[in-house]
Design a protein around this motif. Sequence first.
Motif, PDB file in Angstrom:
ATOM      1  N   LYS A 198      62.447  23.816 -63.854  1.00  0.00           N
ATOM      2  CA  LYS A 198      63.088  23.598 -62.558  1.00  0.00           C
ATOM      3  C   LYS A 198      62.357  22.515 -61.767  1.00  0.00           C
ATOM      4  O   LYS A 198      63.001  21.659 -61.130  1.00  0.00           O
ATOM      5  N   ILE A 199      61.038  22.515 -61.803  1.00  0.00           N
ATOM      6  CA  ILE A 199      60.256  21.498 -61.090  1.00  0.00           C
ATOM      7  C   ILE A 199      60.595  20.107 -61.621  1.00  0.00           C
ATOM      8  O   ILE A 199      60.702  19.133 -60.872  1.00  0.00           O
ATOM      9  N   LEU A 200      60.782  20.013 -62.934  1.00  0.00           N
ATOM     10  CA  LEU A 200      61.102  18.731 -63.559  1.00  0.00           C
ATOM     11  C   LEU A 200      62.575  18.354 -63.417  1.00  0.00           C
ATOM     12  O   LEU A 200      62.944  17.204 -63.641  1.00  0.00           O
ATOM     13  N   ASN A 201      63.407  19.331 -63.043  1.00  0.00           N
ATOM     14  CA  ASN A 201      64.852  19.108 -62.889  1.00  0.00           C
ATOM     15  C   ASN A 201      65.345  19.795 -61.613  1.00  0.00           C
ATOM     16  O   ASN A 201      66.118  20.758 -61.674  1.00  0.00           O
ATOM     17  N   PRO A 202      64.906  19.322 -60.463  1.00  0.00           N
ATOM     18  CA  PRO A 202      65.220  20.029 -59.210  1.00  0.00           C
ATOM     19  C   PRO A 202      66.706  20.140 -58.883  1.00  0.00           C
ATOM     20  O   PRO A 202      67.109  21.041 -58.150  1.00  0.00           O
ATOM     21  N   THR A 203      67.528  19.259 -59.447  1.00  0.00           N
ATOM     22  CA  THR A 203      68.966  19.313 -59.136  1.00  0.00           C
ATOM     23  C   THR A 203      69.768  20.091 -60.172  1.00  0.00           C
ATOM     24  O   THR A 203      70.966  20.300 -60.006  1.00  0.00           O
ATOM     25  N   LYS A 204      69.119  20.521 -61.252  1.00  0.00           N
ATOM     26  CA  LYS A 204      69.823  21.270 -62.293  1.00  0.00           C
ATOM     27  C   LYS A 204      69.655  22.776 -62.090  1.00  0.00           C
ATOM     28  O   LYS A 204      68.674  23.233 -61.513  1.00  0.00           O
ATOM     29  N   LYS A 205      70.609  23.526 -62.595  1.00  0.00           N
ATOM     30  CA  LYS A 205      70.510  24.985 -62.590  1.00  0.00           C
ATOM     31  C   LYS A 205      69.687  25.417 -63.790  1.00  0.00           C
ATOM     32  O   LYS A 205      69.973  25.033 -64.926  1.00  0.00           O
ATOM     33  N   VAL A 206      68.641  26.204 -63.536  1.00  0.00           N
ATOM     34  CA  VAL A 206      67.775  26.716 -64.601  1.00  0.00           C
ATOM     35  C   VAL A 206      67.933  28.232 -64.669  1.00  0.00           C
ATOM     36  O   VAL A 206      67.760  28.933 -63.659  1.00  0.00           O
TER      37      VAL A 206
ATOM     38  N   ILE B  66      63.099  27.608 -56.580  1.00  0.00           N
ATOM     39  CA  ILE B  66      61.781  27.337 -56.003  1.00  0.00           C
ATOM     40  C   ILE B  66      61.995  26.540 -54.722  1.00  0.00           C
ATOM     41  O   ILE B  66      62.817  25.609 -54.692  1.00  0.00           O
ATOM     42  N   PRO B  67      61.273  26.868 -53.638  1.00  0.00           N
ATOM     43  CA  PRO B  67      61.403  26.069 -52.416  1.00  0.00           C
ATOM     44  C   PRO B  67      61.138  24.586 -52.680  1.00  0.00           C
ATOM     45  O   PRO B  67      60.251  24.228 -53.463  1.00  0.00           O
ATOM     46  N   GLN B  68      61.908  23.724 -52.036  1.00  0.00           N
ATOM     47  CA  GLN B  68      61.821  22.288 -52.280  1.00  0.00           C
ATOM     48  C   GLN B  68      60.411  21.742 -52.062  1.00  0.00           C
ATOM     49  O   GLN B  68      59.901  20.936 -52.864  1.00  0.00           O
ATOM     50  N   GLU B  69      59.760  22.169 -51.010  1.00  0.00           N
ATOM     51  CA  GLU B  69      58.413  21.667 -50.705  1.00  0.00           C
ATOM     52  C   GLU B  69      57.429  22.025 -51.816  1.00  0.00           C
ATOM     53  O   GLU B  69      56.580  21.215 -52.212  1.00  0.00           O
ATOM     54  N   LEU B  70      57.564  23.238 -52.341  1.00  0.00           N
ATOM     55  CA  LEU B  70      56.684  23.677 -53.430  1.00  0.00           C
ATOM     56  C   LEU B  70      56.973  22.881 -54.700  1.00  0.00           C
ATOM     57  O   LEU B  70      56.052  22.476 -55.422  1.00  0.00           O
TER      58      LEU B  70
ATOM     59  N   ALA C 192      50.978  23.559 -57.731  1.00  0.00           N
ATOM     60  CA  ALA C 192      50.955  22.782 -56.489  1.00  0.00           C
ATOM     61  C   ALA C 192      49.546  22.611 -55.937  1.00  0.00           C
ATOM     62  O   ALA C 192      49.280  21.681 -55.175  1.00  0.00           O
ATOM     63  N   LEU C 193      48.637  23.487 -56.330  1.00  0.00           N
ATOM     64  CA  LEU C 193      47.246  23.417 -55.877  1.00  0.00           C
ATOM     65  C   LEU C 193      46.363  22.656 -56.865  1.00  0.00           C
ATOM     66  O   LEU C 193      45.143  22.577 -56.678  1.00  0.00           O
ATOM     67  N   SER C 194      46.957  22.099 -57.896  1.00  0.00           N
ATOM     68  CA  SER C 194      46.215  21.449 -58.979  1.00  0.00           C
ATOM     69  C   SER C 194      46.318  19.932 -58.883  1.00  0.00           C
ATOM     70  O   SER C 194      47.201  19.384 -58.224  1.00  0.00           O
ATOM     71  N   ASP C 195      45.393  19.268 -59.587  1.00  0.00           N
ATOM     72  CA  ASP C 195      45.430  17.809 -59.668  1.00  0.00           C
ATOM     73  C   ASP C 195      46.117  17.352 -60.955  1.00  0.00           C
ATOM     74  O   ASP C 195      46.861  16.370 -60.954  1.00  0.00           O
ATOM     75  N   ILE C 196      45.848  18.060 -62.046  1.00  0.00           N
ATOM     76  CA  ILE C 196      46.481  17.753 -63.327  1.00  0.00           C
ATOM     77  C   ILE C 196      46.797  19.065 -64.036  1.00  0.00           C
ATOM     78  O   ILE C 196      45.991  19.997 -64.016  1.00  0.00           O
ATOM     79  N   ILE C 197      47.953  19.136 -64.652  1.00  0.00           N
ATOM     80  CA  ILE C 197      48.307  20.269 -65.502  1.00  0.00           C
ATOM     81  C   ILE C 197      47.964  19.898 -66.944  1.00  0.00           C
ATOM     82  O   ILE C 197      47.979  18.728 -67.323  1.00  0.00           O
ATOM     83  N   CYS C 198      47.633  20.895 -67.747  1.00  0.00           N
ATOM     84  CA  CYS C 198      47.366  20.642 -69.160  1.00  0.00           C
ATOM     85  C   CYS C 198      48.009  21.739 -69.992  1.00  0.00           C
ATOM     86  O   CYS C 198      48.458  22.761 -69.459  1.00  0.00           O
TER      87      CYS C 198
ATOM     88  N   THR D 145      58.090  19.843 -54.900  1.00  0.00           N
ATOM     89  CA  THR D 145      57.571  18.491 -54.704  1.00  0.00           C
ATOM     90  C   THR D 145      56.066  18.441 -54.934  1.00  0.00           C
ATOM     91  O   THR D 145      55.550  17.532 -55.595  1.00  0.00           O
ATOM     92  N   SER D 146      55.354  19.444 -54.422  1.00  0.00           N
ATOM     93  CA  SER D 146      53.897  19.491 -54.575  1.00  0.00           C
ATOM     94  C   SER D 146      53.496  19.739 -56.024  1.00  0.00           C
ATOM     95  O   SER D 146      52.486  19.205 -56.496  1.00  0.00           O
ATOM     96  N   ALA D 147      54.270  20.556 -56.731  1.00  0.00           N
ATOM     97  CA  ALA D 147      53.937  20.913 -58.113  1.00  0.00           C
ATOM     98  C   ALA D 147      54.319  19.813 -59.105  1.00  0.00           C
ATOM     99  O   ALA D 147      53.771  19.765 -60.215  1.00  0.00           O
ATOM    100  N   LEU D 148      55.233  18.921 -58.713  1.00  0.00           N
ATOM    101  CA  LEU D 148      55.710  17.892 -59.644  1.00  0.00           C
ATOM    102  C   LEU D 148      54.631  16.873 -59.996  1.00  0.00           C
ATOM    103  O   LEU D 148      54.497  16.475 -61.164  1.00  0.00           O
ATOM    104  N   GLN D 149      53.848  16.450 -59.015  1.00  0.00           N
ATOM    105  CA  GLN D 149      52.883  15.372 -59.258  1.00  0.00           C
ATOM    106  C   GLN D 149      51.864  15.720 -60.347  1.00  0.00           C
ATOM    107  O   GLN D 149      51.671  14.927 -61.280  1.00  0.00           O
ATOM    108  N   PRO D 150      51.198  16.900 -60.302  1.00  0.00           N
ATOM    109  CA  PRO D 150      50.255  17.229 -61.383  1.00  0.00           C
ATOM    110  C   PRO D 150      50.939  17.424 -62.734  1.00  0.00           C
ATOM    111  O   PRO D 150      50.352  17.112 -63.774  1.00  0.00           O
ATOM    112  N   LEU D 151      52.180  17.902 -62.736  1.00  0.00           N
ATOM    113  CA  LEU D 151      52.937  18.015 -63.982  1.00  0.00           C
ATOM    114  C   LEU D 151      53.256  16.636 -64.553  1.00  0.00           C
ATOM    115  O   LEU D 151      53.122  16.393 -65.755  1.00  0.00           O
ATOM    116  N   GLN D 152      53.665  15.728 -63.676  1.00  0.00           N
ATOM    117  CA  GLN D 152      53.991  14.381 -64.116  1.00  0.00           C
ATOM    118  C   GLN D 152      52.762  13.661 -64.649  1.00  0.00           C
ATOM    119  O   GLN D 152      52.841  12.895 -65.624  1.00  0.00           O
ATOM    120  N   ARG D 153      51.612  13.924 -64.038  1.00  0.00           N
ATOM    121  CA  ARG D 153      50.370  13.326 -64.545  1.00  0.00           C
ATOM    122  C   ARG D 153      50.112  13.779 -65.976  1.00  0.00           C
ATOM    123  O   ARG D 153      49.696  12.990 -66.834  1.00  0.00           O
TER     124      ARG D 153
END
Length: 337
Positions: A91-99, A311-315, A143-149, A317-325
């Motif tokens: 869902k974080i990677l596809n915010p506009t899709k139904k998961v 998932i709330p939009q703000e959450l 959302a509290l992380s810098d990088i996901i692994c 957005t915050s969780a996407l950046q470390p996932l994208q990294r």
Amino acid sequence: MQTDFEKALTQVGKKGFLDLDVPAGLDLVAEIARLKQEKNIVLLAHYYQESEIQEIADYIGDSLGLAQAAAKTDADMILFAGVHFMAETAKILNPTKKVLLPDLNAGCSLSDSCPPPIFKTFREAHPDHLVISYINCSAGIKALSDIICTSSNAQLIVDSLPKDQKIIFAPDKNLGAFISKQTGREMLLWNGACFVHEIFSRQRIAQLKIRHPNAPVIAHPECEEGVLQQADFIGSTTQMIKYTMDTPAQEFIVVTEPGILYSMQKESPHKMFISAPPDNTCACNNCPHMKLNTLEKVYLAMQYELPEVTIPQELMTSALQPLQRMLDLSKQFGLGG
């Protein structure tokens, strides 16, 4: 009178899944195939799912592969046959899709071991540390992380950081300890673990090794150190499957959730795979959360487009950046798609 959708929504609210009757004699496999095509749904499944779900999945993989598949899908809907944090990732990677997740009760003991409010305080107490979080965590922790692994790329990600960079590794202490040993980096580890991977019996694995002296022991790095010390190979689920395909040995002792044996056997039908026993009275180490998903629940989820993971939009957005990294680094390392 309630509509069928309203009844389904009530069921999800009460139980977390659709406890509705499936017509007797219905060909579930055919109906799921029809719904996938009719509604443009992609079915993603983890290696720990039951074999009948793996058989009908559009993609089967480990956490890294599943995240990559979710990131590049052009389907209108994603049905995730896995556990809650995996569907959240999609869902974080596809915010506009139904998961969709067939059963919202499909949680994760490792994810539960790291509550976001407590981890936030922990992180704030170490402001000079960069946070690497294993993907087996909630959207709140991401959302509290810098990088996901994932277990596939954790070592490469740690190695890519400056040697003087202080690191918090969460939430899996066993994976963190393994990566620390492999990289020579001292890391501050959150005290979390997966109960499935912590109950393997070292004594019973040793007994299996005596009975099968030519069988390499292959283990997932979420296992405790004493178990990993007995392993001939340690890796992610995808890496374990590849090892069994590439190694000439004819039998293997497998130390992870036994759902993976189906894919191993399918790839190497002439080989024997022995599931390592746990240190309890059970016969196997099935993850009860993974096994909550069934063909019936998959069909009902597609039919009613419920339960939906939100998932709330703000959450998000915050969780996407470390996932994208993580995804960007994995591409840089040449891992997966």
